[in-house]
Design a protein around this motif. Structure first.
Motif, PDB file in Angstrom:
ATOM      1  N   ASP A   1       0.824  -1.208   0.000  1.00  0.00           N
ATOM      2  CA  ASP A   1       0.000   0.000   0.000  1.00  0.00           C
ATOM      3  C   ASP A   1       0.862   1.264   0.000  1.00  0.00           C
ATOM      4  OD1 ASP A   1      -2.203  -1.654   0.124  1.00  0.00           O
ATOM      5  OD2 ASP A   1      -2.584  -1.335   2.270  1.00  0.00           O
ATOM      6  N   ALA A   2       1.999   1.209   0.684  1.00  0.00           N
ATOM      7  CA  ALA A   2       2.878   2.383   0.821  1.00  0.00           C
ATOM      8  C   ALA A   2       3.433   2.846  -0.515  1.00  0.00           C
ATOM      9  CB  ALA A   2       4.013   2.088   1.787  1.00  0.00           C
ATOM     10  N   VAL A   3       3.581   1.901  -1.468  1.00  0.00           N
ATOM     11  CA  VAL A   3       4.157   2.264  -2.759  1.00  0.00           C
ATOM     12  C   VAL A   3       3.160   2.095  -3.905  1.00  0.00           C
ATOM     13  CG1 VAL A   3       6.540   1.816  -2.080  1.00  0.00           C
ATOM     14  CG2 VAL A   3       5.139  -0.074  -2.964  1.00  0.00           C
ATOM     15  N   GLY A   4       1.890   1.900  -3.558  1.00  0.00           N
ATOM     16  CA  GLY A   4       0.853   1.808  -4.575  1.00  0.00           C
ATOM     17  C   GLY A   4       0.904   0.528  -5.391  1.00  0.00           C
ATOM     18  N   LEU A   5       1.405  -0.559  -4.810  1.00  0.00           N
ATOM     19  CA  LEU A   5       1.487  -1.840  -5.488  1.00  0.00           C
ATOM     20  C   LEU A   5       0.287  -2.697  -5.109  1.00  0.00           C
ATOM     21  CD1 LEU A   5       3.448  -3.626  -7.257  1.00  0.00           C
ATOM     22  CD2 LEU A   5       4.287  -4.568  -5.092  1.00  0.00           C
ATOM     23  N   SER A   6      -0.284  -3.406  -6.067  1.00  0.00           N
ATOM     24  CA  SER A   6      -1.403  -4.292  -5.768  1.00  0.00           C
ATOM     25  C   SER A   6      -0.969  -5.341  -4.752  1.00  0.00           C
ATOM     26  CB  SER A   6      -1.901  -4.984  -7.036  1.00  0.00           C
ATOM     27  OG  SER A   6      -2.394  -4.054  -7.958  1.00  0.00           O
ATOM     28  N   ARG A   7      -1.848  -5.646  -3.828  1.00  0.00           N
ATOM     29  CA  ARG A   7      -1.528  -6.647  -2.824  1.00  0.00           C
ATOM     30  C   ARG A   7      -1.453  -8.033  -3.460  1.00  0.00           C
ATOM     31  NH1 ARG A   7      -5.122  -5.257   2.582  1.00  0.00           N
ATOM     32  NH2 ARG A   7      -4.183  -3.200   3.030  1.00  0.00           N
TER      33      ARG A   7
END
Length: 300
Positions: A293-299
């Motif tokens: 979430d901190a770097v905008g990456l899909s979980r």
């Protein structure tokens, strides 16, 4: 054992380092764990390795450092101990600072392998025992320190043959020797050779710096659209800035699956967080999600 009473700190070392997302990832993880560790980015060249190792020994609070290019081999001579993986690969990405009986001990580890394995496991089809083909092929673009980690990751993922796509085969001697030690069939190919075999690779890992793989797009035939890749073929591009990279966009345009190097960075970072925080028992799925979430990456 933990560091003496002082503000605990860690950092990522490399050059250039301004693009690094490691401070965002680590800071998010330590907040999620309720751990007070300051994490910064330090621009550093290989010739500064000895003096920085001395800082780790003398300055209070250090728990460890993440290490990126061009320092993955430079710090090794200045450490007290190396994991078996680092001894095997000759490259590290993690230094752990321990305080034992009043002395400081610096130990090198390599979590890049974990990062590559888990990033690919998130998207590769599950292996199915006897239903698998006898030979599983992958390719690695480049033959530097990150390529060494990629080779070990390929072995752990069950690939049996790996091609090293390189411009200078002489520079791949160390990688070829490592592949033999890992029980992998391996050979060097030029870009044209890789293009001829592209439809047989289940995965390709680009270990090249940002933009360096752009020149591979046309020779590999990725500009021709669908039909050049194996069904479900995956590209992991360890370069994540800018994203999508040109080769990632071309791979996706050819019908393949793309994994950002950011995914690798998150997964290897989780292992570093365990080392630096000293915490092993935690909800690591939650920590991984927070880092994504901190770097905008899909979980995952």
């Amino acid at each position: 054992m933990s560091a003496p009473s002082a503000t605990r700190r860690a950092a990522v070392l490399g050059h250039p380092i301004g693009h690094s997302r490691s401070p965002l990832l680590h800071s998010a993880a330590y907040r999620a764990l309720g751990v007070d560790i300051d994490y910064a980015a330090i621009d550093m060249l290989p010739q500064e390795a000895a003096s920085f190792a001395a800082r780790l020994r003398t300055e209070p609070g250090w728990v460890g450092v993440s290490v990126t290019m061009p320092l993955k081999a430079a710090l090794i001579p200045h450490l007290d101990g190396l994991s078996e993986r680092v001894k095997r690969l000759g490259a590290l990405n993690t230094v752990v600072v321990e305080h034992v009986a009043g002395a400081v001990r610096l130990t090198g580890h390599n979590t890049d392998v974990d990062g590559i394995v888990r990033a690919l496991e998130d998207v590769l089809p599950a292996r199915s025992g006897n239903a698998e083909p006898q030979e599983r092929r992958a390719a690695i673009l480049g033959a530097g320190n990150t390529a060494l980690a990629a080779l070990e990751a390929c072995a752990l993922l069950g690939y049996t043959h790996v091609d090293l796509a390189v411009r200078n085969a002489e520079r791949a001697a160390g990688a070829l020797a490592l592949a033999r030690d890992l029980g992998l069939s391996c050979e060097t190919v030029d870009v044209a050779g890789a293009a001829d075999r592209l439809a047989h690779y289940g995965a390709v890992i680009s270990t090249l710096p940002a933009h360096a793989a752009d020149a591979f797009i046309v020779p590999l035939g990725l500009d021709r659209g669908t039909g050049v890749l194996a069904p479900g073929a995956v590209l992991l591009d360890v370069a994540y800035d800018p994203w999508p990279s040109a080769i990632a966009a071309a791979w996706e345009g050819a019908g393949g699956t793309v994994v950002s190097g950011m995914s690798m960075l998150v997964h290897q970072g989780v292992e570093q967080v365990k080392y630096f925080s000293g915490i092993q028992d935690a909800d690591w799925r939650h920590v991984t999600n927070v880092m994504c979430d901190a770097v905008g990456l899909s979980r995952p």
